[in-house]
Scaffold this motif. Structure first.
Motif, mmCIF file in Angstrom:
data_model
loop_
_atom_site.group_PDB
_atom_site.id
_atom_site.type_symbol
_atom_site.label_atom_id
_atom_site.label_comp_id
_atom_site.label_asym_id
_atom_site.label_seq_id
_atom_site.Cartn_x
_atom_site.Cartn_y
_atom_site.Cartn_z
ATOM 1 N N THR A 121 0.827 -1.205 0.000
ATOM 2 C CA THR A 121 0.000 0.000 0.000
ATOM 3 C C THR A 121 0.861 1.254 0.000
ATOM 4 O O THR A 121 0.595 2.217 -0.734
ATOM 5 C CB THR A 121 -0.955 -0.008 1.203
ATOM 6 O OG1 THR A 121 -1.805 -1.155 1.114
ATOM 7 C CG2 THR A 121 -1.809 1.244 1.238
ATOM 8 N N VAL A 163 0.928 4.268 -2.746
ATOM 9 C CA VAL A 163 0.722 5.676 -2.395
ATOM 10 C C VAL A 163 1.830 6.532 -2.985
ATOM 11 O O VAL A 163 1.576 7.592 -3.593
ATOM 12 C CB VAL A 163 0.663 5.856 -0.862
ATOM 13 C CG1 VAL A 163 0.743 7.332 -0.473
ATOM 14 C CG2 VAL A 163 -0.616 5.242 -0.292
ATOM 15 N N THR A 172 1.345 9.542 -5.846
ATOM 16 C CA THR A 172 1.658 10.959 -5.621
ATOM 17 C C THR A 172 2.501 11.547 -6.747
ATOM 18 O O THR A 172 2.463 12.758 -6.970
ATOM 19 C CB THR A 172 2.395 11.164 -4.280
ATOM 20 O OG1 THR A 172 3.634 10.441 -4.292
ATOM 21 C CG2 THR A 172 1.534 10.725 -3.113
ATOM 22 N N GLU A 197 -3.689 4.837 8.382
ATOM 23 C CA GLU A 197 -4.233 6.063 7.777
ATOM 24 C C GLU A 197 -3.676 7.309 8.470
ATOM 25 O O GLU A 197 -3.245 8.261 7.815
ATOM 26 C CB GLU A 197 -5.757 6.034 7.863
ATOM 27 C CG GLU A 197 -6.440 7.093 7.015
ATOM 28 C CD GLU A 197 -7.950 6.958 7.098
ATOM 29 O OE1 GLU A 197 -8.594 7.942 7.530
ATOM 30 O OE2 GLU A 197 -8.480 5.893 6.740
ATOM 31 N N MET A 204 0.253 7.491 7.601
ATOM 32 C CA MET A 204 0.538 7.875 6.220
ATOM 33 C C MET A 204 0.141 9.324 5.964
ATOM 34 O O MET A 204 0.842 10.056 5.255
ATOM 35 C CB MET A 204 -0.202 6.936 5.264
ATOM 36 C CG MET A 204 0.280 7.002 3.821
ATOM 37 S SD MET A 204 1.892 6.227 3.545
ATOM 38 C CE MET A 204 2.837 7.618 2.920
ATOM 39 N N ALA A 205 -0.967 9.755 6.565
ATOM 40 C CA ALA A 205 -1.404 11.152 6.416
ATOM 41 C C ALA A 205 -0.374 12.104 7.017
ATOM 42 O O ALA A 205 -0.106 13.185 6.469
ATOM 43 C CB ALA A 205 -2.766 11.358 7.074
ATOM 44 N N SER A 210 -2.495 14.553 -5.094
ATOM 45 C CA SER A 210 -2.985 14.198 -3.759
ATOM 46 C C SER A 210 -3.988 13.061 -3.887
ATOM 47 O O SER A 210 -4.586 12.858 -4.948
ATOM 48 C CB SER A 210 -3.635 15.414 -3.090
ATOM 49 O OG SER A 210 -4.709 15.896 -3.870
ATOM 50 N N ASP A 236 -6.994 10.507 -1.498
ATOM 51 C CA ASP A 236 -7.802 10.353 -0.297
ATOM 52 C C ASP A 236 -7.485 9.004 0.337
ATOM 53 O O ASP A 236 -7.863 7.956 -0.177
ATOM 54 C CB ASP A 236 -9.289 10.438 -0.654
ATOM 55 C CG ASP A 236 -10.186 10.450 0.581
ATOM 56 O OD1 ASP A 236 -9.693 10.118 1.675
ATOM 57 O OD2 ASP A 236 -11.377 10.774 0.435
ATOM 58 N N LEU A 237 -6.774 9.028 1.449
ATOM 59 C CA LEU A 237 -6.380 7.787 2.111
ATOM 60 C C LEU A 237 -7.575 7.005 2.632
ATOM 61 O O LEU A 237 -7.514 5.787 2.774
ATOM 62 C CB LEU A 237 -5.411 8.093 3.255
ATOM 63 C CG LEU A 237 -4.039 8.636 2.858
ATOM 64 C CD1 LEU A 237 -3.302 9.147 4.074
ATOM 65 C CD2 LEU A 237 -3.218 7.568 2.141
ATOM 66 N N LYS A 238 -8.667 7.700 2.916
ATOM 67 C CA LYS A 238 -9.855 7.017 3.448
ATOM 68 C C LYS A 238 -10.530 6.142 2.398
ATOM 69 O O LYS A 238 -11.090 5.089 2.714
ATOM 70 C CB LYS A 238 -10.860 8.044 3.973
ATOM 71 C CG LYS A 238 -10.470 8.733 5.264
ATOM 72 C CD LYS A 238 -11.596 9.629 5.756
ATOM 73 C CE LYS A 238 -11.301 10.181 7.146
ATOM 74 N NZ LYS A 238 -10.142 11.078 7.155
ATOM 75 N N MET A 257 -9.054 5.218 -0.746
ATOM 76 C CA MET A 257 -8.169 4.466 -1.650
ATOM 77 C C MET A 257 -8.205 2.976 -1.300
ATOM 78 O O MET A 257 -8.459 2.598 -0.154
ATOM 79 C CB MET A 257 -6.736 4.987 -1.559
ATOM 80 C CG MET A 257 -6.033 4.691 -0.247
ATOM 81 S SD MET A 257 -4.256 4.956 -0.311
ATOM 82 C CE MET A 257 -3.742 3.494 -1.208
ATOM 83 N N ARG A 298 -6.804 -0.815 -0.411
ATOM 84 C CA ARG A 298 -5.652 -1.375 0.301
ATOM 85 C C ARG A 298 -5.059 -2.468 -0.569
ATOM 86 O O ARG A 298 -5.776 -3.348 -1.052
ATOM 87 C CB ARG A 298 -6.073 -1.949 1.656
ATOM 88 C CG ARG A 298 -6.475 -0.889 2.657
ATOM 89 C CD ARG A 298 -5.284 -0.057 3.120
ATOM 90 N NE ARG A 298 -5.675 0.944 4.111
ATOM 91 C CZ ARG A 298 -5.953 2.210 3.836
ATOM 92 N NH1 ARG A 298 -5.907 2.623 2.576
ATOM 93 N NH2 ARG A 298 -6.275 3.062 4.780
#
Length: 272
Positions: free
Chosen positions: A26, A30, A34, A184, A187-188, A199, A201-203, A205, A207
């Motif tokens: 993961t 990410v 980015t 979360e 990583m944020a 950018s 959205d980790l919420k 995206m 896994r």
């Protein structure tokens, strides 16, 4: 020795020391996103472009120059040793890998023979005594780590602190070490320290648990696999991991850390 296991975005916004079985798929995705605004199509471990990796010869001088000068935000991610070693067992020992074969060729047949473990049949799908087999695997893991017999330790069950240390002893400095169990949030906090091209959205995206379908599902809670002897072996193998990363050795049922990582302590104790 350089910086084995280190990945860096092509934009050099982030440097990450990979720790196997600690959300590395993961995290790699990410980092890829980015820079490129999309996820890598496939297992990020197979990516030969779009992300600098120490295993790629052309990436090595770029990573080395960056890390030695500490030009980018450097981080890694750690995990509770109890759940990590269980994940390694079900994925690498019981599971069929993405190439359709057993992990590391003759590794599994060898420990079946020498330690009497079961792995759920040819495809890992048959029922077997998971607790008994895991405890025998743990004995093998201890033997391989402490005495390098019957073989050298594998990256998936060698200690987290061992992986984290190579980055430090060769000249690197971490800006953040966060927990898989609080992915979360961690990583944020990393992304909040850097400017990225894209950018995400980790919420929402996905896994990328690339090992999820490799092996049998765990049939019992984590604590069921660890009796007094197993916990003794865990302390022998992973004492530094429990201490440095604040995980609860006394209670295998508690997956969460007991406190934050002290970066100064990590650098001091792993930098020898």
């Amino acid at each position: 020795m350089g910086f084995p296991g280190t990945w860096m975005t092509e934009s050099e916004s982030l440097v990450y020391r990979v720790v196997p079985k600690c959300a590395c798929s993961t995290i790699g995705q990410v980092m890829f996103y980015t820079d490129h605004g999309r996820f890598y199509d496939g297992d990020i471990h197979d990516a030969a472009e779009g992300l600098h990796k120490w295993a790629q010869e052309h990436s090595q001088p770029l990573i080395e120059a960056n890390v030695r000068a500490h030009r980018s935000y450097a981080f890694t991610c750690v995990r509770n040793p109890y759940s990590r070693i269980l994940s390694s067992f079900f994925d690498k020992i019981c599971g069929i890998q993405r190439n359709g074969k057993r992990y590391r060729g003759n590794l599994v047949p060898q420990i079946i023979q020498k330690y009497g473990i079961e792995v759920g049949g040819p495809d890992g799908r048959d029922e077997f005594d998971q607790i008994r087999s895991f405890r025998r695997f743990l004995l093998f893991a201890r033997d391989s780590i402490r005495w390098k017999k019957p073989m050298d330790p594998d990256i998936h069950w060698s200690s987290i602190s061992g992986h984290v240390a190579t980055f430090i002893v060769n000249g690197g400095r971490y800006d953040r070490i966060f927990f898989t169990e609080r992915f979360e949030e961690g990583m944020a906090s990393v992304l909040g320290q850097v400017e990225t091209r894209h950018s995400l959205d980790l919420k929402t995206m996905p896994r990328f648990n690339e090992s999820e379908s490799h092996g049998p599902a765990r049939a019992h809670p984590v604590e069921a696999y660890f009796d007094d002897l197993s916990m003794h072996l865990m302390w022998e193998i992973y004492r530094k991991d429990f201490q440095l990363f604040r995980y609860d050795f006394a209670n295998p049922a508690n997956r969460l850390p007991l406190g934050e990582v002290d970066l100064a302590e990590v650098h001091a104790k792993l930098g020898d």
